[in-house]
Motif scaffolding. Structure first.
Motif, PDB file in Angstrom:
ATOM      1  N   ASN A 189       0.956   0.453  10.351  1.00  0.00           N
ATOM      2  CA  ASN A 189       1.446  -0.743   9.666  1.00  0.00           C
ATOM      3  C   ASN A 189       0.254  -1.375   8.939  1.00  0.00           C
ATOM      4  N   PRO A 190       0.190  -1.374   7.642  1.00  0.00           N
ATOM      5  CA  PRO A 190       1.280  -1.297   6.667  1.00  0.00           C
ATOM      6  C   PRO A 190       1.450   0.025   5.919  1.00  0.00           C
ATOM      7  N   THR A 191       0.679   1.066   6.163  1.00  0.00           N
ATOM      8  CA  THR A 191       0.702   2.185   5.201  1.00  0.00           C
ATOM      9  C   THR A 191       1.665   3.321   5.529  1.00  0.00           C
ATOM     10  N   PHE A 354       7.252   1.368   7.502  1.00  0.00           N
ATOM     11  CA  PHE A 354       6.499   0.808   6.386  1.00  0.00           C
ATOM     12  C   PHE A 354       5.896   1.845   5.462  1.00  0.00           C
ATOM     13  N   SER A 355       5.803   1.469   4.186  1.00  0.00           N
ATOM     14  CA  SER A 355       5.058   2.246   3.212  1.00  0.00           C
ATOM     15  C   SER A 355       4.334   1.296   2.291  1.00  0.00           C
ATOM     16  N   PHE A 356       3.194   1.771   1.846  1.00  0.00           N
ATOM     17  CA  PHE A 356       2.473   1.093   0.789  1.00  0.00           C
ATOM     18  C   PHE A 356       2.976   1.704  -0.503  1.00  0.00           C
ATOM     19  N   SER A 378       1.071  -7.369  -0.509  1.00  0.00           N
ATOM     20  CA  SER A 378       0.166  -6.205  -0.492  1.00  0.00           C
ATOM     21  C   SER A 378       0.828  -4.978  -1.103  1.00  0.00           C
ATOM     22  N   ARG A 380       3.479  -3.636   0.453  1.00  0.00           N
ATOM     23  CA  ARG A 380       4.150  -2.975   1.567  1.00  0.00           C
ATOM     24  C   ARG A 380       5.654  -3.216   1.494  1.00  0.00           C
TER      25      ARG A 380
END
Ligand code: LMR
Length: 403
Positions: A189-191, A354-356, A378, A380
């Protein structure tokens, strides 16, 4: 009328929480087509965060059997400790570690992090805490509130939007002995960029060599590969014989968000260490909230403690995980089918909610202010917030913004 002096004149306006304030804004938005992809809450395809069937069943049983509302012990019930240890470490490892595991039932994963932080500040020599770049927006605040100094290690490549493993390894090799390193056990989290099992083994070996202390934030067990696979990193550290902190949350995998249920697991080096660690942990708990709230904890005990309910719950987690994986596929395919030129295929490889996206802060603000689509500044997104109903509009708006 003349303004009178107030003792609150010195109170300044704090910045809004980067995640929870977005949901506040979403709730206030009258647009019927609004879409919330900010906070990490699972929703089904109809946009609802369901109460799991096993939780409903557990609550029915609890209503019949609950005998008291008296206080729990400061670190929670021994049965809660035993069951959450088994989920975290697996039966064999939990048995072999035995009294070297110390458990505190905490109000959510955030509570576990704060108790760990207070324990670290009061008892360990180093006051530094190492966080991945980037990390969960609340990590720094929780550790800073406990008096720790946040440092950051390399993790993610902003250009490729993937894990930068060589930079990560180089960075963690340089962390001094005795300093605490926060790692995301799964579903970063967050990527959404996770370590593979062999990479976890390498990181555990580096910790053993250099002597830094791992703290694993374990908020999404079951949302990545499965319940056991997601615990690979935690168990690699636990097997290495190092001291270890694990902060578990049952918000997502048992859907107990508002009940605030979590656990802090600490692996010590000996029974004697355990006695001293427990005594200090009790102080951290007592000075924060005295003892944990019971209701969510009894639900966890009922679901994990009954073989039939536990098996059904594992299936419910699998269904949530499958939906998240499917949504990732549908989202990427939908963007490609709409002719969006940027390649979003990396979203398919990422784990958890989550994904960036690589969207900029300005684009996040445009999405929010002009289209009622709420993502974290960001860039996200919570992919679990995408539904078959909101996907077409989301795709069209993104196409407009990106191309
Ligand atoms: C998130 O990152 O959205 C979740 O962990 C919920 C929270 O408390 O921020």
């Amino acid at each position: 009328m003349e303004k009178t002096m107030s003792h609150f004149d010195s109170v300044t306006l704090a910045p809004a929480d980067p995640i929870l304030s977005i949901t506040e804004a979403f709730k206030a938005d009258p647009n019927p087509e609004k879409i919330n992809l900010s906070v990490g809450v699972f929703v089904d395809d109809s946009g609802v965060t369901p109460i799991l069937e096993t939780v409903r069943e557990a609550e029915k049983r609890i209503v019949k059997t609950n005998a008291t509302k008296s206080y729990l012990p400061m670190t929670g019930s021994p049965n809660y400790a035993a069951l959450t240890q088994r989920l975290c470490f697996g039966d064999a490892l939990a048995d072999s570690l035995g009294s070297r595991i110390v458990t505190a039932h905490t109000p959510g994963g955030t509570g576990a992090l704060r108790v760990a932080a207070d324990f670290i500040n009061a008892n360990l020599e180093s006051k530094n805490i190492w966080l991945s770049n980037p990390t969960w927006a609340n990590h720094k605040g929780v550790f800073a509130a406990a008096g720790l100094q946040a440092k950051s290690y390399a993790y993610f490549d902003q250009a490729t939007l993937r894990l930068d493993y060589p930079a990560f390894i180089e960075s963690i090799k340089a962390i001094p002995a005795g300093e605490v390193v926060v790692l995301h056990a799964c579903c970063h989290n967050p990527t959404g960029a996770d370590l593979a099992p062999a990479q976890w083994d390498e990181v555990a070996a580096i910790a053993a060599e250099t002597g830094w202390i791992p703290l694993l934030d374990f908020a999404y067990q079951g949302f990545g590969t499965d319940i056991e696979g997601d615990a690979h990193g935690v168990r690699a550290f636990a097997k290495s014989g190092l001291p270890l902190f694990v902060c578990q949350s049952f918000s997502k995998n048992i859907g107990l968000y508002r009940e605030r249920v979590g656990a802090l697991q600490i692996v010590t080096g000996s029974e004697d260490e355990t006695k001293r660690v427990v005594s200090q942990l009790k102080i951290a708990v007592r000075t924060n909230y005295s003892n944990p709230p019971a209701h969510g904890g009894v639900i966890v005990e009922t679901v994990l403690g009954d073989a039939e309910l536990r098996a059904r719950w594992i299936e419910e987690v699998a269904a949530m995980r499958t939906r998240i994986h499917q949504v990732r596929e549908q989202f990427v395919d939908s963007l490609a089918a709409a002719g969006v030129s940027r390649d979003f295929s990396f979203l398919k490889d990422q784990m958890g909610m989550f994904s960036f996206t690589g969207l900029t802060k300005e684009q996040a603000i445009t999405l929010r202010e002009e289209h009622s689509i709420y993502i974290v500044d960001s860039g996200r997104i919570n992919v679990a917030g995408i539904t078959s109903q909101n996907l077409p509009r989301l795709t069209q708006v993104l196409k407009g913004i990106l191309d």
